[in-house]
Design a protein around this motif. Structure first.
Motif, PDB file in Angstrom:
ATOM      1  N   HIS A 311      25.663  10.589  16.260  1.00 53.31           N
ATOM      2  CA  HIS A 311      26.723  11.569  16.034  1.00 53.31           C
ATOM      3  C   HIS A 311      26.487  12.436  14.807  1.00 53.31           C
ATOM      4  CE1 HIS A 311      28.730   8.603  18.667  1.00 53.31           C
ATOM      5  NE2 HIS A 311      29.425   9.639  19.091  1.00 53.31           N
ATOM      6  N   ASP A 312      25.347  12.273  14.153  1.00 52.39           N
ATOM      7  CA  ASP A 312      25.029  13.079  12.972  1.00 52.39           C
ATOM      8  C   ASP A 312      23.820  13.954  13.268  1.00 52.39           C
ATOM      9  OD1 ASP A 312      24.575  14.191  10.524  1.00 52.39           O
ATOM     10  OD2 ASP A 312      24.310  12.312   9.444  1.00 52.39           O
ATOM     11  N   LYS A 313      24.066  15.229  13.516  1.00 54.43           N
ATOM     12  CA  LYS A 313      22.998  16.184  13.801  1.00 54.43           C
ATOM     13  C   LYS A 313      22.746  17.119  12.625  1.00 54.43           C
ATOM     14  CE  LYS A 313      22.812  14.498  17.926  1.00 54.43           C
ATOM     15  NZ  LYS A 313      21.712  13.568  18.278  1.00 54.43           N
ATOM     16  N   SER A 314      23.257  16.738  11.460  1.00 50.79           N
ATOM     17  CA  SER A 314      23.111  17.624  10.299  1.00 50.79           C
ATOM     18  C   SER A 314      21.726  17.545   9.679  1.00 50.79           C
ATOM     19  CB  SER A 314      24.155  17.244   9.245  1.00 50.79           C
ATOM     20  OG  SER A 314      23.906  15.936   8.745  1.00 50.79           O
ATOM     21  N   GLY A 315      20.990  16.478   9.951  1.00 42.21           N
ATOM     22  CA  GLY A 315      19.686  16.295   9.315  1.00 42.21           C
ATOM     23  C   GLY A 315      19.771  15.626   7.959  1.00 42.21           C
ATOM     24  N   LEU A 316      20.981  15.458   7.436  1.00 40.43           N
ATOM     25  CA  LEU A 316      21.159  14.781   6.148  1.00 40.43           C
ATOM     26  C   LEU A 316      21.024  13.275   6.337  1.00 40.43           C
ATOM     27  CD1 LEU A 316      24.208  16.822   4.795  1.00 40.43           C
ATOM     28  CD2 LEU A 316      21.811  17.021   4.082  1.00 40.43           C
ATOM     29  N   PRO A 317      20.657  12.549   5.272  1.00 39.36           N
ATOM     30  CA  PRO A 317      20.446  11.103   5.420  1.00 39.36           C
ATOM     31  C   PRO A 317      21.749  10.345   5.643  1.00 39.36           C
ATOM     32  CG  PRO A 317      20.235  11.751   3.117  1.00 39.36           C
ATOM     33  CD  PRO A 317      20.335  13.027   3.900  1.00 39.36           C
ATOM     34  N   VAL A 318      21.639   9.267   6.392  1.00 38.73           N
ATOM     35  CA  VAL A 318      22.755   8.326   6.553  1.00 38.73           C
ATOM     36  C   VAL A 318      22.677   7.338   5.387  1.00 38.73           C
ATOM     37  CG1 VAL A 318      23.755   6.523   7.984  1.00 38.73           C
ATOM     38  CG2 VAL A 318      22.806   8.581   9.045  1.00 38.73           C
ATOM     39  N   GLN A 319      23.719   7.282   4.587  1.00 42.11           N
ATOM     40  CA  GLN A 319      23.708   6.476   3.360  1.00 42.11           C
ATOM     41  C   GLN A 319      24.311   5.100   3.616  1.00 42.11           C
ATOM     42  OE1 GLN A 319      26.007   9.079   0.900  1.00 42.11           O
ATOM     43  NE2 GLN A 319      24.250  10.322   0.300  1.00 42.11           N
ATOM     44  N   VAL A 320      23.573   4.075   3.211  1.00 43.25           N
ATOM     45  CA  VAL A 320      24.029   2.689   3.344  1.00 43.25           C
ATOM     46  C   VAL A 320      24.068   2.079   1.950  1.00 43.25           C
ATOM     47  CG1 VAL A 320      23.650   0.455   4.435  1.00 43.25           C
ATOM     48  CG2 VAL A 320      22.929   2.547   5.612  1.00 43.25           C
TER      49      VAL A 320
END
Length: 407
Positions: A311-320
């Motif tokens: 659901h994230d198409k922004s190209g920004l990293p997914v932060q954990v």
């Protein structure tokens, strides 16, 4: 019990009423006797010394209008005769009015004590019946037999009957839902097991066809393998959900690093090495090891991370972010997508729920499986929208110090 309650209340009320009446009668006769004795003695002495003066003064005792405006003269006369304020107080004492005040105070104190006794008795009865009602309600969840109004006279029969009817409906509904869930789980397990055999046959047939196919056909067969893998993965998840809800899976408790688990998830997911950033919050202190089932928790976080990547198409990293809090170990996953629609938030972890912005291939079981696994570790998971955009999944898992035990 109701009859005994009623008898106790009547007895208490009668005893209190008799006490108040007795104090009132005692005060009345005490004041009356003191008053009559004082005035009769004074009139007798005056008559003995001067009958004419006594005859002139006695009518003043019966006609209030004759002497009501002579109070200042009386005060001056008392002073002139040598009587001070103490003398006036002595007259009050001799008149019996001070005893009347004592009697009134005793009556008020007795009334307060009686009311306090009634209050404590009423409170004790209410608490006792509340405990009995709560205990019967708890027992009703296991074996419904109805509530008996005579056991709770404090609340009244109509209220208890309404509670009993409502509990009966809830118990019937719970039994229906339990049976429905059991039937659903059994159906899912049966279907999943039945589909395994044809899937294996299809896989073998595709393998044989792949050996004899040309390049164009090989591409189509490989695509079929891809869809076949998706079906097998879906069946596996359905089986896992059924087994988890039925309590057929034993969670192991083994020490491991949560960052290590998340790194493995990042390595498994396609194109995730560049898009997922795992970090630990040093300000909260050392994260330390976590005791749980590594493989099952890995399955849970794989589903959460996969959902964020899809659901994230922004190209920004997914932060954990991994941190230690007072509640336990907290893992926060945030993406930069369009977020979760408000109407989807209450149901995002429900089985087979399809959000409004989901793909057609979305099955609605990934997040449900993640929630079940986390709850089996006595943890909680919460979804929300970040104020700067994107979705946030927060997982809190309790931290235990015991080793080599099953959850």
């Amino acid at each position: 019990m109701a009859k005994q309650n009623k008898t106790a209340w009547i007895t208490g009320f009668a005893a209190g009423s008799l006490l108040l009446i007795g104090l009132y009668v005692m005060s009345y006769f005490l004041i009356r006797g003191s008053f009559l004795t004082a005035w009769q003695n004074m009139v007798g002495i005056l008559y003995e010394k001067d009958p004419g003066l006594c005859e002139e003064i006695v009518p003043y005792l019966f006609e209030e209008s004759l002497y009501w405006d002579k109070m200042p003269e009386g005060e001056h006369a008392m002073i002139a005769l040598g009587y001070t304020q103490k003398g006036t107080d002595y007259l009050l004492k001799k008149s019996g009015w001070d005893q009347a005040y004592i009697g009134m105070l005793l009556m008020q104190a007795a009334l307060l004590v009686f009311l306090f006794y009634l209050f404590l008795r009423r409170k004790k009865q209410r608490m006792s019946q509340e405990e009995a009602l709560c205990g019967d309600i708890r027992d009703a969840r296991k074996d419904w037999k109805g509530l008996k109004p005579e056991r709770y006279p404090f609340f009244g029969a109509p209220l208890i009957c309404e509670i009993s009817d409502t509990l009966g409906l809830l118990c019937a509904k719970e039994q229906y839902l339990q049976k429905k869930n059991s039937d659903t789980q059994m159906f899912i397990e049966n279907v999943a097991h039945q589909i395994k055999t044809p899937l294996s046959c299809i896989s073998i047939s595709l393998d044989l066809a792949l050996e004899e196919a040309d390049d164009a056909q090989k591409e189509r067969i490989l695509e079929c393998f891809s869809h076949l893998g998706g079906i097998e993965s879906l069946m596996k998840r359905l089986l896992n959900i059924g087994r988890l809800e039925a309590g057929k899976i034993i969670m192991r408790k083994e020490p491991f690093g949560m960052e290590q688990l998340l790194e493995e998830c990042r390595n498994i997911l396609p194109d995730a090495e560049q898009r997922i950033i795992v970090s630990a919050e040093k300000a909260s202190g050392p994260v330390g090891p976590f005791y749980g089932d590594f493989e099952w928790l890995k399955e849970a976080f794989l589903n959460i991370l996969k959902n964020c990547l899809e659901h994230d198409k922004s190209g920004l990293p997914v932060q954990v972010l991994v941190s230690r809090t007072a509640e336990g170990m907290k893992i926060t996953v945030r993406d930069h997508g369009h977020g979760i629609f408000p109407q989807d938030l209450p149901y995002i972890f429900d089985r087979f729920y399809i959000p409004h912005n989901a793909k057609k291939s979305h099955s609605g079981i990934g997040l449900n499986l993640a929630r079940l696994i986390i709850e089996r570790h006595f943890g909680v998971i919460h979804a929300a929208n970040h104020e700067e955009g994107g979705a946030v999944f927060a997982v809190v898992l309790p931290v235990y110090a015991l080793k080599n035990e099953k959850l």
